[in-house]
Design a protein around this motif. Structure first.
Motif, PDB file in Angstrom:
ATOM      1  N   LEU A   1      -5.383   7.030  -0.036  1.00  0.00           N
ATOM      2  CA  LEU A   1      -5.718   6.411  -1.292  1.00  0.00           C
ATOM      3  C   LEU A   1      -5.519   4.649  -1.024  1.00  0.00           C
ATOM      4  O   LEU A   1      -6.566   3.874  -1.674  1.00  0.00           O
ATOM      5  N   ASN A   2      -4.954   4.180  -0.222  1.00  0.00           N
ATOM      6  CA  ASN A   2      -5.012   2.727   0.024  1.00  0.00           C
ATOM      7  C   ASN A   2      -6.239   2.360   0.706  1.00  0.00           C
ATOM      8  O   ASN A   2      -6.828   1.295   0.431  1.00  0.00           O
TER       9      ASN A   2
ATOM     10  N   LYS B   1       2.533  12.972  -0.299  1.00  0.00           N
ATOM     11  CA  LYS B   1       2.600  11.549   0.209  1.00  0.00           C
ATOM     12  C   LYS B   1       1.856  11.226   1.271  1.00  0.00           C
ATOM     13  O   LYS B   1       1.329  10.198   1.775  1.00  0.00           O
TER      14      LYS B   1
ATOM     15  N   LYS C   1       3.905  -1.039   1.565  1.00  0.00           N
ATOM     16  CA  LYS C   1       3.603  -2.346   0.915  1.00  0.00           C
ATOM     17  C   LYS C   1       3.727  -3.464   1.456  1.00  0.00           C
ATOM     18  O   LYS C   1       3.093  -4.577   1.102  1.00  0.00           O
TER      19      LYS C   1
ATOM     20  N   THR D   1      -1.345  11.883   1.139  1.00  0.00           N
ATOM     21  CA  THR D   1      -2.549  11.308   0.933  1.00  0.00           C
ATOM     22  C   THR D   1      -2.478   9.682   0.382  1.00  0.00           C
ATOM     23  O   THR D   1      -3.416   9.250   0.247  1.00  0.00           O
ATOM     24  N   HIS D   2      -1.310   9.240   0.347  1.00  0.00           N
ATOM     25  CA  HIS D   2      -1.318   8.084  -0.272  1.00  0.00           C
ATOM     26  C   HIS D   2      -1.796   6.818   0.604  1.00  0.00           C
ATOM     27  O   HIS D   2      -2.243   5.852   0.152  1.00  0.00           O
TER      28      HIS D   2
ATOM     29  N   GLU E   1      -0.092   5.432 -11.712  1.00  0.00           N
ATOM     30  CA  GLU E   1       0.536   6.157 -10.520  1.00  0.00           C
ATOM     31  C   GLU E   1       0.939   7.406 -11.353  1.00  0.00           C
ATOM     32  O   GLU E   1       1.728   8.393 -10.697  1.00  0.00           O
TER      33      GLU E   1
ATOM     34  N   THR F   1       3.630   7.249   5.393  1.00  0.00           N
ATOM     35  CA  THR F   1       3.741   6.702   4.076  1.00  0.00           C
ATOM     36  C   THR F   1       3.318   5.346   4.067  1.00  0.00           C
ATOM     37  O   THR F   1       3.680   4.571   4.780  1.00  0.00           O
TER      38      THR F   1
ATOM     39  N   THR G   1      -1.266   9.834  -8.870  1.00  0.00           N
ATOM     40  CA  THR G   1      -0.884   9.526  -7.417  1.00  0.00           C
ATOM     41  C   THR G   1       0.417   9.996  -7.163  1.00  0.00           C
ATOM     42  O   THR G   1       0.739  10.614  -5.792  1.00  0.00           O
ATOM     43  N   ASP G   2       1.579  10.089  -7.959  1.00  0.00           N
ATOM     44  CA  ASP G   2       2.578  10.441  -7.594  1.00  0.00           C
ATOM     45  C   ASP G   2       2.569  12.109  -7.844  1.00  0.00           C
ATOM     46  O   ASP G   2       3.603  12.566  -7.138  1.00  0.00           O
TER      47      ASP G   2
END
Length: 199
Positions: A108-109, A102, A189, A104-105, A94, A186, A97-98
């Motif tokens: 990324l998944n 946000k 999870k 782009t997160h 992370e 966002t 990624t951090d």
């Protein structure tokens, strides 16, 4: 006389019923697989401990210890993969990624799921070929017990096949979430709680 109530029309079937049922069934299978993996770990511990005690105290070697522990290890390592994927419990770095926005997160998944699928597809296919060959040939391990090869091959293929199904679902869900949010959403999870419903 009581008042007559106007019947409320049933909501239109949007196809979510069978999807939820399928995800719940998948969650149950993943839970069964991780329970089987836990039993395999327990079996390894018992077999190894018994082997050590017999060699140390009685001077007797337990038969086919390497073969049995090897097959149990396949179940312990491979069967929980789909459960871990559903929980998004993979090791993640992370640091970078951090630092990214946000927005782009979620993409990324999508990237992680697609790369995972590219890696899992050939492994799953190779596992299928190995399983079919072990069943059709009737091969067995050389040893006192002459254990067949197919149980370990079946466990390997089953674990990776379920892992492939779960990764495919995660990829589609993440892609739809990214497209639906315009890339600005966002990542969630716990957007797929099927494994929690089965627990």
């Amino acid at each position: 006389m009581g008042s007559v109530k106007t019947p409320v029309p049933a909501p239109p079937n949007d196809g979510r019923g069978w999807k939820n049922a399928a995800l719940k069934t998948l969650g149950w299978i993943e839970t069964a697989f991780i329970a089987t993996a836990a039993a395999a770990i327990l079996g390894m511990c018992i077999y190894i401990t018994l082997g050590i005690l017999l060699r140390s105290l009685v001077g007797v070697q337990i038969p086919d210890e390497v073969v049995v522990v090897g097959d149990l290890m396949i179940g312990a390592l491979i069967l929980p993969l789909a459960y871990v994927a559903a929980d998004r419990g993979f090791i993640a770095v992370e640091v970078l990624t951090d630092m990214l926005p946000k927005a782009t997160h979620v993409w990324l998944n999508v990237l992680a799921a697609s790369v995972g699928l590219l890696a899992v597809i050939p492994i799953t296919y190779a596992g299928y070929l190995a399983m079919v060959h072990a069943i059709q040939s009737g091969n067995y391990f050389f040893g006192i017990l002459e254990l067949p090869e197919w149980p370990g091959r079946v466990a390997f293929f089953a674990g990776y096949a379920l892992f492939f199904i779960r990764l495919t679902i995660l990829f589609l869900q993440d892609l739809l979430a990214a497209l639906g949010s315009g890339g600005g959403g966002t990542p969630d999870k716990t957007h797929d709680p099927s494994w929690e419903e089965a627990a």
